[in-house]
Structure formats: C-alpha cells, structure tokens
Design an enzyme around this catalytic site. Sequence first.
Site, PDB file in Angstrom:
ATOM      1  N   THR A   1      83.901  19.055   4.423  1.00 26.92           N
ATOM      2  CA  THR A   1      83.214  17.873   3.909  1.00 26.92           C
ATOM      3  C   THR A   1      82.713  18.050   2.476  1.00 26.92           C
ATOM      4  O   THR A   1      82.647  17.086   1.718  1.00 26.92           O
ATOM      5  CB  THR A   1      82.031  17.546   4.851  1.00 26.92           C
ATOM      6  OG1 THR A   1      82.485  17.751   6.194  1.00 26.92           O
ATOM      7  CG2 THR A   1      81.578  16.131   4.688  1.00 26.92           C
TER       8      THR A   1
ATOM      9  N   HIS B   1      72.409  10.591  -3.444  1.00 23.40           N
ATOM     10  CA  HIS B   1      71.748   9.349  -3.037  1.00 23.40           C
ATOM     11  C   HIS B   1      70.272   9.362  -3.392  1.00 23.40           C
ATOM     12  O   HIS B   1      69.631  10.413  -3.368  1.00 23.40           O
ATOM     13  CB  HIS B   1      71.896   9.146  -1.525  1.00 23.40           C
ATOM     14  CG  HIS B   1      73.305   8.948  -1.089  1.00 23.40           C
ATOM     15  ND1 HIS B   1      74.187   9.991  -0.965  1.00 23.40           N
ATOM     16  CD2 HIS B   1      73.990   7.832  -0.765  1.00 23.40           C
ATOM     17  CE1 HIS B   1      75.365   9.514  -0.567  1.00 23.40           C
ATOM     18  NE2 HIS B   1      75.264   8.209  -0.441  1.00 23.40           N
TER      19      HIS B   1
ATOM     20  N   ARG C   1      82.536  13.366   8.390  1.00 23.16           N
ATOM     21  CA  ARG C   1      81.092  13.532   8.476  1.00 23.16           C
ATOM     22  C   ARG C   1      80.735  14.210   9.799  1.00 23.16           C
ATOM     23  O   ARG C   1      81.273  13.842  10.849  1.00 23.16           O
ATOM     24  CB  ARG C   1      80.396  12.180   8.403  1.00 23.16           C
ATOM     25  CG  ARG C   1      80.729  11.366   7.156  1.00 23.16           C
ATOM     26  CD  ARG C   1      80.178   9.954   7.317  1.00 23.16           C
ATOM     27  NE  ARG C   1      80.480   9.095   6.200  1.00 23.16           N
ATOM     28  CZ  ARG C   1      81.590   8.348   6.082  1.00 23.16           C
ATOM     29  NH1 ARG C   1      82.507   8.393   7.029  1.00 23.16           N
ATOM     30  NH2 ARG C   1      81.767   7.567   5.043  1.00 23.16           N
TER      31      ARG C   1
ATOM     32  N   CYS D   1      96.776  16.709 -18.256  1.00 21.89           N
ATOM     33  CA  CYS D   1      95.984  15.524 -17.916  1.00 21.89           C
ATOM     34  C   CYS D   1      94.496  15.789 -18.080  1.00 21.89           C
ATOM     35  O   CYS D   1      93.754  14.952 -18.555  1.00 21.89           O
ATOM     36  CB  CYS D   1      96.264  15.085 -16.486  1.00 21.89           C
ATOM     37  SG  CYS D   1      97.991  14.784 -16.130  1.00 21.89           S
TER      38      CYS D   1
ATOM     39  N   ILE E   1      75.740  23.291   2.319  1.00 22.82           N
ATOM     40  CA  ILE E   1      74.503  23.704   2.978  1.00 22.82           C
ATOM     41  C   ILE E   1      74.411  25.231   3.059  1.00 22.82           C
ATOM     42  O   ILE E   1      73.428  25.835   2.610  1.00 22.82           O
ATOM     43  CB  ILE E   1      74.401  23.071   4.389  1.00 22.82           C
ATOM     44  CG1 ILE E   1      74.464  21.542   4.300  1.00 22.82           C
ATOM     45  CG2 ILE E   1      73.145  23.532   5.126  1.00 22.82           C
ATOM     46  CD1 ILE E   1      73.353  20.891   3.503  1.00 22.82           C
TER      47      ILE E   1
ATOM     48  N   ILE F   1      74.684  17.727   9.602  1.00 21.72           N
ATOM     49  CA  ILE F   1      74.427  17.294   8.228  1.00 21.72           C
ATOM     50  C   ILE F   1      75.563  16.397   7.778  1.00 21.72           C
ATOM     51  O   ILE F   1      76.648  16.865   7.445  1.00 21.72           O
ATOM     52  CB  ILE F   1      74.297  18.491   7.258  1.00 21.72           C
ATOM     53  CG1 ILE F   1      73.402  19.587   7.833  1.00 21.72           C
ATOM     54  CG2 ILE F   1      73.821  18.015   5.896  1.00 21.72           C
ATOM     55  CD1 ILE F   1      71.939  19.289   7.874  1.00 21.72           C
TER      56      ILE F   1
ATOM     57  N   VAL G   1      83.969  32.940  13.201  1.00 19.41           N
ATOM     58  CA  VAL G   1      83.126  33.392  14.306  1.00 19.41           C
ATOM     59  C   VAL G   1      83.813  33.027  15.613  1.00 19.41           C
ATOM     60  O   VAL G   1      84.152  31.867  15.847  1.00 19.41           O
ATOM     61  CB  VAL G   1      81.728  32.748  14.217  1.00 19.41           C
ATOM     62  CG1 VAL G   1      80.912  33.037  15.467  1.00 19.41           C
ATOM     63  CG2 VAL G   1      80.999  33.247  12.972  1.00 19.41           C
TER      64      VAL G   1
END
Lengths: 428, 566
Positions: free
Chosen positions: B122, B131, B397, B492, B94, B422, B254
């Site tokens: 996240t 989605h 979340r 890999c 975000i 969010i 902060v």
Amino acid sequence: MRAIKAYDTIVIGGGPAGLAAALSAFEAGAETLMIEREKRLGGILKQCIHDGFGIIRFNQALTGPEYAGWYIEMVKKRGIPLLTKTFVTEIEQRGDGFRLSLVNSSEGLYQVISKSIVLANGCRERTARQIFIHGSRPAGVYTAGTAQYLVNILGYLPTKRCVILGSGDIGLIMARRLTLEGAKVVGVYEAKATPSGLERNIVQCLDDYDIPLKLSHTITRIIGEDRVEAVEVSRVDQTMSPLKGTEQVIECDGVILSVGLIPENELAESLGVRIDPRSGGPYVDQSFMTGIPGVFSCGNALTVSDLVDYVSETGKYAGASAASFVKDLPAQELIPIEKNEADFLYLIPQCFNINAVEQRLILYFRSRENRENVQVKVLADHQVIYQQRYQKLIPPEMKRIEIDSCPKPLNGIRDLRVEMEEGAKCES
Amino acid sequence: MSKLSRIKKKMTRLFGTAIECREWRSSIVLEGIVNSWEQVVAAGNLAAGKGYKGVVNRIEVKGLPTERIRKPDWRDHHLNQRRVDVLVIGGGIIGSAIIRELAKWELSVLLVDKEGDLAMHTSSRNDGMIHPGLLPKPGSRKAYFNVRGNELYSRVTKELNVDFTRPGSFILYDQWAMKLLYPLIKLRARRNKVKDLRLIGRDELQQLEPGLAPEIRGALYIPSAGVLSPYKMTIAYAENAVANGAEVSLNTMVEAMEKKGDEITAVKTNRGKVFPRIIINAAGVFSDVIADLAGDQFFTIHPRKGEIILLDRKKGELIKAIYSRPEFNRIKGSSKGGGIIKTIEGNVLIGPDAYEQPYREDFTTNRENILALLERFLPIFPELSAKDVITYFSGIRAATYEEDFIIEKSEYVQNLIHAAGIQSPGLASAPAIAEEIEKLTLELLSGQKRVKARVGWNPVRKAIPELSKMGARSRGELIRKKPAYGEIVCRCEEISRGEVIDALQSPIPATTLDAIKRRVRAGMGRCQGEFCTPLLIKIMEEEGFDIMEITKKGNNSYLLLEETKG
C-alpha cells in the site's frame, strides 16, 4: 564565467532527421551545432539491423546502421560541430533567438544560443497502459522498440514465447527477429480490422514464417505475477471494444507491443508550439517552420513516417529552411491548406506561407480509410496545379506529392486546397 | 437480548443458517460458507460496531480458491538465532516510521519484510496525499493520528530530506448543498482540530485555478492538506533508521511464532529464527495474519482495493492542488472516493476508487474501473483527456470491519504491539503512529531493561541529489565531482546515470528495476521505461549484477531470458 556560444542553427537529435537537417543547414552556410543525447549518432536506426532502408533515397535496400552510416560519415567529413551524450533540458525564446540549456558530463549544465532550431526528436512508442490493457504488471511486457534494443544491441532475448499486440512495422520486424533467434511468436493480434504496418512487412515478417495475424483482436488481460504467464485475448467490435464471451487465454512468457508511435514534442510544447492532434506533430508551413518563427520540425517528431527516406527528406528541407531563416526568410503570412477531414488522416504541411519565394511544395498525407482508384488534386486559387491518380490508398502508407514547377506562381495566392475525388471506400 | 443474539438474529435473516457467530475473548467470530465475497463483507459489516472489540471474520466463499501469498523464493540463515530488542514486521510507511523513531534509543531494532524492497504494497500504491484530518469520525484514532501526523510532516520531511508541499485540498461543489452542510463541517473540523478551513466562492476559485470546469460553484478549502511521494517517504524513514543502527532484512517472511505462556519467545522466518523482546505488528494487509500467528487475532482485514491513474507531467501545469468532488448521493464512510491531485513530482493523479475484493495481493486493474474514474474526474478539468494517461495501478487498503486504526499493546500477548488496520489516512498518520508506538514500546521495555537515548543519533538523512531540480552552479559542481551525474538515462524524468548508481549504492540498496524507479523515478515518466530499461539493465550489470539475474521486482520477474545466438 565562460562566454555563451552562439550558433545560427542548432539541430536537436542525431537520428536520420537530425543528421539530414544538420547537413543541409551546414551546407547552406549556417553555423550549425548538432546535439545528440546518446553516445552515438543514428538514433533508432542503430538497432534496426534488418534491411529495407533507403529504397527511395539511395535506390537500394540498406540496413539501418548502413543508412545512418552514410549520413554520419558526411557529418563527420564536413566537420559539423557535434555534441553527443548531451541532453537539452530547456529551451527559452530570447529576443530574436533561443537559449538552450544543456547538460553533459564534461561541462555540467550550461547554455548555448541559436537563431534557429530544428527539432528532430523522433518519436516514442505507445505503452500498454496507453491503450488500456489491464490485468497485472509482471515482467515480460515490452514495447517492440525496447525488445529490439535488448535483442539487437544488448544481445539478449526478453521472451521465448510471446504474443505481439499491434501490427505496427516494428512489431512485425520483431516477430521475424524473435523467430530467427529461436523464440516462438504465437501470433500478432491487431485490434483494427486492417493491419497497421506495411504490406511488405506482413509478407516478409509474418507470412514467410507462418506467424498468424489475428485482426479485430486485442489483449484484454495480462496474467502472471512475476513474469507474464499468459494473456487473455478477445475479439473486438468496430469501435474496438472487447466482445464479451470471446475471451481466450494464451500461454506465453512475454508480450511485445507495437501499438503506435507518438511524436516526441515535449520541447516544442514547452516553447508554445501548437501541435496538430491528427499528425501528432507541430503545425508547419511548407518550409517546416512551426508556428514559432525560427523553430522547425522534421522527421518522426513532425509525423511518424513509415519510410526513413521521408524522415531524411523533411530533415533536409527543415535544415535548409532553418539556415535561410537566419539570413533572409520573408515574414510568414500563412493560409491553411484546406482539405476534407473525412478523406485525409492528416496532411503535412498544414499551412502555406504565401510570402515564400521557393516554388517547391512537398505534401505528405495519409488517407483516413482504404480507398481505391482515387484522384488527388491540389488547387491553388481554385485552379488545379497538380493531380495524381492512386490505384490504392491505405492509412499505413504515407504518400508524398512534390510540386516543383507550378503553372502559376504560388506566392500571393489566397487559397490552397487538396482534394480527394471518386474512389470507393474498400475493405482491404 | 444480548448483543450476540441480536447479531445472530440479523445474520439468520440475511444468510439463513450459513453463518455461525460466537464470542471469543472480547471479540466476535464469524464462521461458515457463503456464495460470494460480497456476503462475507456484508456479514462482517453487520457484526461491526455492536459493542465488540473486533470482528474476526472467518467466513469462506464456496469454490473461491484461497490466496497464494507471494513469498520470497529462497531460504537461508541470515538471521539465525538473532536476539533483538524490537522486531518490526512490515516495511511499509508504518514499520519504517516506527524503526526510525525507535532508532533514537540504544536498542537493537530489526525490521523484516517479505518483499524485496520497502513500500511494496500500500505504501507505494496510494495517492501520496497527506490528509488534513477532516473526514475521520471525531474521537476516532484515525482523527487523532491523522491531524497529529499531518502536523509532524513539516518537520519530518525536512529532517529526512523528502519533498513535501501543502497545496491544500479543495472539496469542490456544484450544488448549494455544501453551503447547508458547512456548519456541520465546521463543527467536525473544530472537534478534529483541523485549522483554517474556509469556503471559497466561484470567482476566487476560478482565479486560483483557471482550468476548473465553469459549472463548479465553489470549494471548501483546507490549507493543511499536503502531498509527498509515499514510497520515497517510506524509504527515507528506513534509511535514516539504518543510519542510526537499525537493521532491515528484506525477503524475510514471518512463518511462525513460538510462545511460552502469553509471551512470544521466537519468530521463525525463511531467513532464520529471531528472538525478540518486543514484536511490533505493522504488517499492513497481512496484519491480521500476523496477529493470528501470535494467537491474538481479534480483527480481520478485508482488502479494499483502489485503482489510481497517472497523467502526463506536462498536464500538471493545469492544476495546483488537491481536488475532490463528493457525490452527495453516494457518500460512504469508508472512502471519499478519490479526487484529482497534483503529485509532488508534478503529474496529475486521478483516484483512487474503492471496492472490496477477496485477495490481499491482487493488484490487477480493470477496464471498467479505470474508465469510470476517467469519466468521473476528467470533466473537473476540461483540458485533461484520456490521452494524457501514462499509467495506472492499484493499491489495497488494510481495512478492518471497525474501520479504525488498531494502535495498542496486545491485551493477551505480553510482548506484542499492534499497528494494524492502517488504511487511509494511514500515510498522513504515520509520523504520529510511529510516535505512539515508540511510546508503547518504551513502556513495555521499561520492565525489562533501562533504555538510554542513543549517543550520536542523527535525525537528518542525506537524500540522493535530484539534479534536474538544481541550479546550474550546484548541478555543475556535482557533475564535476561525479561525471555520471551529467549523463541523462531517463529522458522523461531527466534522471542521470549518477542518480541511478546512487540508488544502487544507497543505504537500503535497490536490487531490482522497480526499486530503482521508486528511489530515483527512472522509468516513471511518459514513456514508462521503454527507452531507459535497457540502459538501466546495463548500469546494473556494470555495478556488479549478473545481467541474467536482473529482475523487475524480485523472485521470478526476470527481464532477460536467454542470450541471443552467436
């Protein structure tokens, strides 16, 4: 556009299996190319500075670099074409051969073709997540091989106080190595009721340094945010599930994992080679040819060996077979080599080519459980062609049978089986 | 009876006198001490949706240690006395999307994040699904921003050179219930403006995806669902912002805010004091903490964890798209309970699940949860097995009790904007949220200064080349120019030394092992870095890092502790 170079045999991997394969293919007259992704040949042996290599092959205990050195010198003396720092990105089956895509710094991405290939890719280590260790993900969790590289090649200690999970040979070797470097190894924890590594390593690497081996224990949780701060260990039951109420927290700054090796067969699989879930490597016949004609497998990619001598041996025969395949190997007609699954962890080769003229047959196997006083018999068309009595069979020790002169010709037989008789199962 | 007394009555019935409720501004505040975290969440849920703007849940659990927030372990004056037009707090998807949109304008923009890299929470710990927007409640902010965000990704990923596909989402069913529910789903799709969904019968489904378990009767197919790498997307957004003049300051936490009346005048960090005109709160799981520092906490984040499993890329050939299988007896509004996804890199991903926990940075995984996910999802594709697992991890979340996004100008602090709460589908919504925050920021600034479009703004980002995906000619040309591209270090994932060096020299350079991994995937394959870790350490050393100072993920996460003897 440059002309695509063509070879009879390309050996992929420059460790002990690949070195032996390239040598024998070249000596059998095949136009051979060896490809190695690292800068130097030798594979994992480069970092194995302890001794114990080559007891069968050279009749003496060499260090890893010494053992590899003998082969490397031979390869160089013979002038076998070699590409190092070169990575095989893809293999395609083309007509009666294979097209390999290679990438390196000097040529970019380009192709070579070969009539046969020997896969000597070695193996990788099982990771913490593959054995379902939980908790946080701090720095300080290393597989034994990575720790070995950091210590022996880079020259740095990744831990000063560690717990080793798993009693595989590299873990045991690293227990000693870290101790010699001044680190504290709190203990080796093994989920199984019996050790995974060789007896001699338990004695020489743990007992001699008073490092405790805790069987039927596992790490259930890793604790620490940035760096490992502690682990929680638990006893496990026979199904290796942790027992509630047996948790114990051990302070440490590192976890070294030696919980199994996995043959590297991604290239083989991309060609459609069938993998035996028990050995971890391809199904092969007695010439080490996989289900795809012209594709051979050897060394730890075929199955994880506890002795490098066997790695070199499978490499040697796979290389020779790959060379003769190019010339005149008769068509494959396979019968399975029958065995009782309850007795054998695995048996290699898994099948037998009844058209082969070669009368030599080498079998490698591990017993499924600890057994004492066992008779192992090989039967061709129900007639015993070989038998051997073993005082003790344990899964960590791979056994080898060589049948070089048979009472009856093996080509054309309809049934080949290996049996294990008598012998009580025992605890240790 | 007032809404407060109604809530109080219910609280008393459930918790006796343990919990006190009071009104504060337009929100409800809960205080007290209970015995378990479940009770804290239950109380919060009880108070939600009763007509308040938000639930401020300050209930504590008896004997539960307070969370130790992971902090940067040093202080300096890097930002001292810096005046900026916009300060964005939080370097997840975000915050990064916001600075990229703001960089279009002649503004000084600074993003701070307390971690050593972007996307550390996240945004690197989710399933990467874009989605389609069917699930959110019609009329919610989630529904609007999700559908709009999903649309925008086609353009944004092209501009920022991030791999993105739309394999579509298949909601599988093995019961007839779906046929009965279908008209309702259609209605919701129409209200949310989700296009082109349809039911697919067993035969077509088996043809599309032959590896599916035979008992599956059919699927609801939504073609607009997409996948991308969430951390690569985050980094791409931020890199493009930086290329257009924005600044990113990492390891910057902060700590306090100074206010004059209803305006924030200064923001104190461990790297010095910043004087911003506008502050944007995009602090994810800490967005309520930041709101509180500003004196505007009208909501609470209750961390909801999800565990996720990654399977070997070679099993990626078995599946093509995104699959979920709702269990009708346990459907909940909060999360649809995960699924099976083919990731953009070709791995198979299983999860996430969803459960509440007290800590915002407790990323541990648990045996029971991982085994439960495997048990639930592996049978959908019978050829998948637990042996294919290469790793698992968890993400958290940033859920509010209202379970909707908070995207608005603060009602009480003049120069504060919230992009908070969010959670899923936050990744899918990010481009649309950024667009909205850009608009709100310009509105707030309009009273203070004239904002002009930035001259020479370039929406296009040049990505680190991915050589394994290139054809022979272009790959060869790159290798000729930079031979290090021909040297494979991660076997890999087939990542070259050159790509690793690019990551170390990128606009927001990787400074840790994990940061390299997030930029170029070295160490993300089936061996999980056991072969390339020492090689990466060597490359970092050659690129100027002190080998003893190299860490996995910053702070104290050193990889090497001491030189060997001799």
